[in-house]
Design an enzyme around this catalytic site. Structure first.
Site, mmCIF file in Angstrom:
data_model
loop_
_atom_site.group_PDB
_atom_site.id
_atom_site.type_symbol
_atom_site.label_atom_id
_atom_site.label_comp_id
_atom_site.label_asym_id
_atom_site.label_seq_id
_atom_site.Cartn_x
_atom_site.Cartn_y
_atom_site.Cartn_z
ATOM 1 N NE ARG A 31 -4.177 -1.801 1.978
ATOM 2 C CZ ARG A 31 -4.494 -2.384 3.136
ATOM 3 N NH1 ARG A 31 -4.064 -1.889 4.278
ATOM 4 N NH2 ARG A 31 -5.277 -3.435 3.160
ATOM 5 N NE ARG A 35 -7.408 5.136 3.047
ATOM 6 C CZ ARG A 35 -8.206 4.589 3.959
ATOM 7 N NH1 ARG A 35 -9.236 5.273 4.423
ATOM 8 N NH2 ARG A 35 -7.985 3.367 4.404
ATOM 9 N NE ARG A 44 -10.631 7.302 -2.674
ATOM 10 C CZ ARG A 44 -11.940 7.555 -2.671
ATOM 11 N NH1 ARG A 44 -12.414 8.600 -3.311
ATOM 12 N NH2 ARG A 44 -12.775 6.755 -2.024
ATOM 13 C CG ASP A 80 -9.432 -3.027 -4.137
ATOM 14 O OD1 ASP A 80 -10.160 -4.025 -3.971
ATOM 15 O OD2 ASP A 80 -9.063 -2.303 -3.193
ATOM 16 C CE1 TYR A 158 -12.990 -7.371 1.776
ATOM 17 C CE2 TYR A 158 -11.312 -8.938 1.084
ATOM 18 C CZ TYR A 158 -11.687 -7.824 1.811
ATOM 19 O OH TYR A 158 -10.749 -7.155 2.563
#
Length: 355
Positions: A31, A35, A44, A80, A158
């Protein structure tokens, strides 16, 4: 089609992955494009998460942000793992403060017929391949580019849970109540992952990582019965598919988070690199793979980056000494947290290189 990519200047990652000698330990961060970087947050704020994934120019820009900022030895394409459920026709939303949500999860095996199969990865996921090719051009050979996919059990989790879960109890219930349907679903996902990874190499990926992020919810028996066969299958089929298309020999990494109970089995599943999380002592991991030609990747505790810089440096030194310099790629033991100070990531990266 063959691409004419710029020559690679820093091949430390690829050499370490193949077990060749390196002059310094290569390092990247799971990652690393994310963020915690203000430049990511700025971009973003203007675009939806999946819009970024699906727009090659934006995905390439995000991928390159950490490479401009830090002395990293690899870039990893911004995407992703849930693009595969999307390709199978499932809706995936990224909700602020919640994370990924699949509003219409698979509730019973009869729901599998709603999935759109077979998947033509070039039609459904072509945007990832375009992003890889564009990023590879823009990197100008500075560092290798990593492509990735989620592993089938993690994706199945998921798809059934409808998002993240503290227990994975709905998905695990399938393994106990519907073992054959579970195998069918895992096989269906495996087929898509294989095609997806081969096309990533064709598009410019130079190393592939398979993320079995939800291995921690399984024990040795369920893991060996359901997850491991898919992990093995992906490796052998992708390597064969890449060779068949004259794309060379691509190093592959398996990262099964929480699979401390199956290190030996994972190390024998055909991959060049095995990632370990921060709960595993590097000495224990080396012991588990002794006598095998496999590189280890990891495993600094992501929370360790909250420590003061000198403490980060001390802990990195200990980590590198435990792993040893050969057959080793430094990384965190999981993804970096969104509230991390970029300066602390830099301390980590530079500390690895100083050893």
């Amino acid at each position: 089609m063959a691409h004419d990519f710029p020559a690679l200047k820093n091949d430390l990652l690829l050499r370490a992955a193949r077990g060749e000698p390196v002059e310094r330990v290569p390092v990247w961060i799971m990652r690393q494009a994310g963020r915690y970087l203000p430049e990511f947050r700025e971009l973003r704020s203007k675009h939806d998460f999946f819009t970024i994934c699906q727009t090659p120019e934006l995905a390439a820009e995000i991928t390159l942000q950490p490479i401009r900022r830090f002395d990293l030895d690899a870039a990893i394409i911004f995407s992703d793992i849930l693009v595969i459920p999307q390709a199978l026709g499932m809706t995936v939303e990224m909700r602020p403060g919640v994370g990924p949500v699949l509003p219409q999860p698979l509730e019973s095996p009869s729901d599998m017929k709603k999935l759109l199969t077979p998947v033509n990865v070039n039609e459904q996921l072509g945007y990832v391949f375009k992003a890889l090719t564009l990023t590879r051009q823009k990197l100008a050979g500075k560092v290798p580019l990593i492509g990735f996919s989620g592993a089938p059990w993690t994706l199945m989790g998921y798809m059934i849970e409808g998002g993240g879960s503290k227990t994975m109890s709905k998905a695990k219930a399938w393994l106990y109540q519907h073992p054959q349907s579970s195998r069918d679903l895992l096989k269906l996902i495996t087929d898509v992952v294989v095609d997806y990874l081969i096309e990533q190499v064709a598009a410019g990926a130079q190393l592939l990582q398979v993320f079995e992020s939800n291995a921690e919810y399984l024990g040795p028996d369920l893991f060996k019965e359901f997850a491991l066969p898919c992990i093995r299958d992906i490796c052998s089929r992708v390597k064969a598919g890449v060779k068949a298309r004259n794309l060379g020999d691509i190093p592959m990494t398996i990262f099964a988070k929480g699979a401390h109970y199956a290190l030996k089995e994972i190390s024998e599943s055909g991959y060049d690199v095995m990632g370990i999380d921060w709960t595993v002592d590097p000495l224990v991991a080396r012991e588990a793979v002794s006598g095998k030609k496999i590189t280890l990747q990891g495993n600094f505790d992501p929370c360790g980056l909250y420590a003061p810089p000198e403490e980060i440096q001390r802990q990195v030194k200990t980590m590198v000494e435990k792993f040893g310099k050969s057959q080793y790629i430094a990384n965190l033991g999981h993804g970096i947290y969104p509230d991390m100070k970029p300066e602390h990531a830099e301390v980590f990266i530079n500390a690895v290189h100083s050893h």
